[in-house]
Design a protein around this motif. Structure first.
Motif, mmCIF file in Angstrom:
data_model
loop_
_atom_site.group_PDB
_atom_site.id
_atom_site.type_symbol
_atom_site.label_atom_id
_atom_site.label_comp_id
_atom_site.label_asym_id
_atom_site.label_seq_id
_atom_site.Cartn_x
_atom_site.Cartn_y
_atom_site.Cartn_z
ATOM 1 N N GLY A 17 0.796 -1.222 0.000
ATOM 2 C CA GLY A 17 0.000 0.000 0.000
ATOM 3 C C GLY A 17 0.822 1.263 0.000
ATOM 4 O O GLY A 17 2.055 1.238 -0.106
ATOM 5 N N TYR A 29 -4.519 5.594 4.342
ATOM 6 C CA TYR A 29 -3.856 4.398 3.815
ATOM 7 C C TYR A 29 -4.629 3.898 2.610
ATOM 8 O O TYR A 29 -5.859 3.915 2.600
ATOM 9 C CB TYR A 29 -3.796 3.301 4.880
ATOM 10 C CG TYR A 29 -2.611 3.461 5.798
ATOM 11 C CD1 TYR A 29 -1.545 2.587 5.720
ATOM 12 C CD2 TYR A 29 -2.555 4.491 6.715
ATOM 13 C CE1 TYR A 29 -0.441 2.735 6.548
ATOM 14 C CE2 TYR A 29 -1.463 4.655 7.537
ATOM 15 C CZ TYR A 29 -0.397 3.766 7.447
ATOM 16 O OH TYR A 29 0.692 3.923 8.259
ATOM 17 N N TRP A 30 -3.897 3.415 1.605
ATOM 18 C CA TRP A 30 -4.495 2.929 0.369
ATOM 19 C C TRP A 30 -3.845 1.609 -0.028
ATOM 20 O O TRP A 30 -2.629 1.442 0.129
ATOM 21 C CB TRP A 30 -4.258 3.941 -0.755
ATOM 22 C CG TRP A 30 -4.645 3.430 -2.113
ATOM 23 C CD1 TRP A 30 -5.859 3.539 -2.699
ATOM 24 C CD2 TRP A 30 -3.827 2.715 -3.037
ATOM 25 N NE1 TRP A 30 -5.861 2.918 -3.937
ATOM 26 C CE2 TRP A 30 -4.602 2.405 -4.160
ATOM 27 C CE3 TRP A 30 -2.494 2.278 -3.011
ATOM 28 C CZ2 TRP A 30 -4.108 1.694 -5.254
ATOM 29 C CZ3 TRP A 30 -2.000 1.572 -4.096
ATOM 30 C CH2 TRP A 30 -2.811 1.297 -5.211
ATOM 31 N N THR A 31 -4.652 0.670 -0.504
ATOM 32 C CA THR A 31 -4.148 -0.518 -1.198
ATOM 33 C C THR A 31 -5.052 -0.731 -2.407
ATOM 34 O O THR A 31 -6.190 -0.238 -2.432
ATOM 35 C CB THR A 31 -4.162 -1.807 -0.350
ATOM 36 O OG1 THR A 31 -5.504 -2.266 -0.209
ATOM 37 C CG2 THR A 31 -3.513 -1.613 1.013
ATOM 38 N N GLU A 53 -0.527 -1.430 9.736
ATOM 39 C CA GLU A 53 -1.069 -2.429 8.813
ATOM 40 C C GLU A 53 -0.403 -3.798 8.952
ATOM 41 O O GLU A 53 -0.956 -4.796 8.519
ATOM 42 C CB GLU A 53 -0.984 -1.944 7.360
ATOM 43 C CG GLU A 53 0.396 -1.967 6.758
ATOM 44 C CD GLU A 53 1.297 -0.815 7.186
ATOM 45 O OE1 GLU A 53 2.481 -0.846 6.794
ATOM 46 O OE2 GLU A 53 0.848 0.107 7.887
ATOM 47 N N TYR A 59 -5.009 -3.631 7.133
ATOM 48 C CA TYR A 59 -5.297 -2.322 6.537
ATOM 49 C C TYR A 59 -6.714 -1.846 6.844
ATOM 50 O O TYR A 59 -7.629 -2.676 6.966
ATOM 51 C CB TYR A 59 -5.156 -2.405 5.013
ATOM 52 C CG TYR A 59 -3.734 -2.376 4.543
ATOM 53 C CD1 TYR A 59 -3.081 -1.164 4.334
ATOM 54 C CD2 TYR A 59 -3.039 -3.551 4.297
ATOM 55 C CE1 TYR A 59 -1.765 -1.128 3.884
ATOM 56 C CE2 TYR A 59 -1.722 -3.525 3.853
ATOM 57 C CZ TYR A 59 -1.090 -2.308 3.650
ATOM 58 O OH TYR A 59 0.203 -2.275 3.220
#
Length: 148
Positions: A17, A29-31, A53, A59
């Motif tokens: 991420g 937070y990004w995935t 995470e 996450y």
């Protein structure tokens, strides 16, 4: 708002991420599978203490939102949730215990709000709530709900 970024957009340690921290005490937070979600305040503080995470929660899968009764706040994560109550603070509920808690209705269930993070228990793990406890048995993989 979240304030101004205090980091550039960075890769997470597991390289899955990306994230930014902000001056107002929030992080996004990004995935590819979860999308982008904001975590802030006491919920973020606890998530950080539990290893971000890479910890037991994983996450974020939601932005912070009101609990079902409107009294508290919560974020869901890939393996659980952190629930904050004005009177009791923030507590993490993870794994099979979280799945059972969510099936029962979470804070809207007879159990109410969590009052502890998950702890070791005889033969497994347990989480306590305002009106009871959920125990997970490591041998059987089953959860047991007991009410006060």
């Amino acid at each position: 708002g979240y304030g101004v970024p205090t980091t550039n957009e960075l890769a997470t340690p597991d390289r899955v991420g990306r994230y930014n921290h902000f001056s107002g005490g929030a992080s996004i937070y990004w995935t590819p599978t979860t999308g982008a979600h904001a975590v802030q305040g006491r919920i973020r503080d606890l998530w950080a203490q539990l290893g971000w995470e890479t910890g037991s929660l994983g996450y974020p899968t939601s932005d912070e939102k009101a609990t079902a009764d409107g009294e508290g706040r919560q974020n869901t994560f890939s393996n659980g949730a952190v629930v904050w109550a004005p009177a009791g603070g923030a507590h993490a509920v993870v794994g099979s215990i979280y799945k059972r808690y969510a099936e029962l209705g979470g804070v809207a269930s007879k159990l109410g709000y969590p009052t502890s993070n998950e702890v070791a228990a005889t033969g497994g793990r347990a989480s306590t709530f305002q009106h009871g406890k959920i125990t997970w048995n490591a041998t059987t993989g089953k959860t047991t709900v007991t009410y006060k």
